[in-house]
Design a protein around this motif. Sequence first.
Motif, PDB file in Angstrom:
ATOM      1  N   PRO A   1     -49.797  -0.475  41.145  1.00 39.11           N
ATOM      2  CA  PRO A   1     -48.248  -0.416  41.274  1.00 39.11           C
ATOM      3  C   PRO A   1     -47.987  -0.509  42.933  1.00 39.11           C
ATOM      4  CG  PRO A   1     -49.049   1.899  41.087  1.00 39.11           C
ATOM      5  CD  PRO A   1     -50.366   0.919  40.634  1.00 39.11           C
ATOM      6  N   THR A   2     -48.807  -0.464  43.871  1.00 43.38           N
ATOM      7  CA  THR A   2     -48.499  -0.596  44.940  1.00 43.38           C
ATOM      8  C   THR A   2     -49.042  -1.611  45.830  1.00 43.38           C
ATOM      9  OG1 THR A   2     -50.364   0.831  45.788  1.00 43.38           O
ATOM     10  CG2 THR A   2     -48.249   2.150  45.443  1.00 43.38           C
ATOM     11  N   SER A   3     -49.692  -2.722  45.115  1.00 41.42           N
ATOM     12  CA  SER A   3     -50.418  -3.714  45.544  1.00 41.42           C
ATOM     13  C   SER A   3     -49.503  -4.645  46.062  1.00 41.42           C
ATOM     14  CB  SER A   3     -51.426  -4.248  44.742  1.00 41.42           C
ATOM     15  OG  SER A   3     -52.204  -3.480  44.233  1.00 41.42           O
ATOM     16  N   ALA A   4     -48.251  -4.797  45.564  1.00 42.20           N
ATOM     17  CA  ALA A   4     -47.495  -5.817  45.927  1.00 42.20           C
ATOM     18  C   ALA A   4     -46.279  -5.356  47.204  1.00 42.20           C
ATOM     19  CB  ALA A   4     -46.529  -6.377  44.689  1.00 42.20           C
ATOM     20  N   LEU A   5     -46.673  -4.146  47.497  1.00 42.17           N
ATOM     21  CA  LEU A   5     -45.626  -3.747  48.442  1.00 42.17           C
ATOM     22  C   LEU A   5     -46.031  -3.872  49.820  1.00 42.17           C
ATOM     23  CD1 LEU A   5     -44.892  -0.280  46.480  1.00 42.17           C
ATOM     24  CD2 LEU A   5     -43.293  -2.361  46.618  1.00 42.17           C
ATOM     25  N   ASP A   6     -45.101  -3.766  50.791  1.00 40.50           N
ATOM     26  CA  ASP A   6     -45.130  -3.677  52.092  1.00 40.50           C
ATOM     27  C   ASP A   6     -46.027  -2.299  52.401  1.00 40.50           C
ATOM     28  OD1 ASP A   6     -44.224  -6.258  52.553  1.00 40.50           O
ATOM     29  OD2 ASP A   6     -42.172  -5.396  53.018  1.00 40.50           O
ATOM     30  N   PRO A   7     -46.622  -2.359  53.355  1.00 41.43           N
ATOM     31  CA  PRO A   7     -47.393  -1.031  53.634  1.00 41.43           C
ATOM     32  C   PRO A   7     -46.345   0.176  53.904  1.00 41.43           C
ATOM     33  CG  PRO A   7     -48.254  -2.637  54.940  1.00 41.43           C
ATOM     34  CD  PRO A   7     -47.066  -3.505  54.221  1.00 41.43           C
ATOM     35  N   GLU A   8     -45.297  -0.080  54.531  1.00 41.63           N
ATOM     36  CA  GLU A   8     -44.397   1.164  55.001  1.00 41.63           C
ATOM     37  C   GLU A   8     -43.533   1.620  53.369  1.00 41.63           C
ATOM     38  OE1 GLU A   8     -43.923  -1.886  55.838  1.00 41.63           O
ATOM     39  OE2 GLU A   8     -41.647  -2.512  55.771  1.00 41.63           O
ATOM     40  N   LEU A   9     -43.902   0.566  52.477  1.00 44.40           N
ATOM     41  CA  LEU A   9     -43.111   1.294  51.316  1.00 44.40           C
ATOM     42  C   LEU A   9     -43.929   2.022  50.108  1.00 44.40           C
ATOM     43  CD1 LEU A   9     -40.776  -1.856  50.810  1.00 44.40           C
ATOM     44  CD2 LEU A   9     -40.230   0.297  51.964  1.00 44.40           C
TER      45      LEU A   9
END
Lengths: 290, 257
Positions: free
Chosen positions: B181-189
């Motif tokens: 779920p977090t692989s496509a997110l910018d690090p700060e998000l």
Amino acid sequence: MSVHLAQIEISWDFIFDNLPLFLDGVRITIFISLVAFGLAIVFGLVVALLRMSQSRILQPIMASYVNLFRAIPLLVFILFVYYGVAISFNLQVAAIQAGIFALTLQYSAWLGEIFRGGIQAVPHGQREAALSVGMGRVQTFLTVVLPQATRIVIPPTGNMFIGMIKDSSLVYLIGVPELLRVSNRLANRTFRYFEVYLTTVLIYLVLTTAVYFGVKYLESRFALVDLLNTKARAFSPFARRRTAHLREIQETVRASSGSTSASVGDVPQDLTDGESLAPRRPGSVREKGS
Amino acid sequence: MSLADGDSSVVVQLRQIHKTFGSNHVLKGIELDVERGQHIVIFGPSGSGKSTLLRTMNLLEEPDSGSVRFEGREFGPGMPGEKPASRGKPRVLRQQIGMVFQQFNLFPHLTALDNVALGLRRVTKVNRDEAELRSAESLHRVGLLDKIGSFPAQLSGGQQQRVAIARALVMEPKVMLFDEPTSALDPELVSEVLNAMRVLAESGMTMVVVTHEMGFARGVGDFNVFMDNGVIVEQGGREIFTEAREQRTRAFIDAVL
């Protein structure tokens, strides 16, 4: 009122006097374009869906259909349908019907390809997301895929409609009294070629420009506007009602969750305290909603 | 056949799951039990089959063979060589299992509210007013009540993923699946999504998470599964991160931590 241009004497009164004649032609042009295009949209959708089907029979048949009709010049096809088939075999078909039939067949091949492209442009993840909440395939297609595909195909479909208005002039060759045929007859009778064909050009320009603005309107109609964070709501009573409704929902939820903070910013404070994700009191809010 | 048979604490039970894509054998006889309230983390190198495994749990990926049981009912194609007497419909299974995707997969033509409400209205046939109210509540739970009128394109990646979580939660699933779920997110998000998941875990939700976030895995995962090359190499509690038995597991953990 007349203007001298080289040796030609241009008479505008002549145009105004014959305007009813032009309008008769315009009426038939619009009729042919609308009917043929409406039918082509329906058949085009069928062509697209069958072409994407898993069937080993239908799929190649539809592919051949598309390739065949894209390959034949429209004018040749119109002549073939009317003189080659309808007249030769003595079918009880009026020229206008034959013309609409020919236009519909060709345009449904083109539109079928546009629709197929639009449907296939919707990412597969969209279908998966819909399926993952328990929606069926037909539901998914109608509520998730089709609305997105529609947005994608509006501009190219608008172009096709402009093309249809222009191509409808080809049926003048089989004797349908549409705009071009009316103009032709008038010009041949009066020898006022310049005025007549200039008027014809202008009328086609008006028609296609109207479609252009219609398409622009449709695109803006489908624009995705955040009603709570823009002023666009001022323009439409529907949008105003919807905005008020959304605010009402927000108030109800805030009131029932007992949260006093009016806004939750990008940093979700209520996610870190563990309270708001606790199991909901059964039925607390739903009763208010019903 | 196994300890878990007839055990009511097991929600999802996978047996002998095989899946091939062409000549690629991606799942080679996977066996896994998901117990109620458990937070399972599946990790491993890319191409190890972990996402495919997750997707067989709600039959977005149909296994070639194997048993997929949900609360005792068979939904899978059955064990190799035998057909199940009766098989539940995938739709029924999916209504009870929520899923969150790597690419969010929000419906771009619908507002956040309508994204969440769509399943309620179309699947459970809840009337519009109630569906919207329940959806707004669900969005409130992930801190997005202010954004109910926004379209996905107007939201940040983290907000979109939280809408996706709300969309799955509103169906009141018994199990939630998270596919990176977090692989496509910018690090700060990343943290806002992980926070939402952490709170969800604390509320007792049964969760199966495919992730590369080892910090999250160590904090939330109470049962961890290491996959490589289509098989479960090693599984166990949090000790797997400190004292893995298998060389492959140790090598992977050393590489990512």
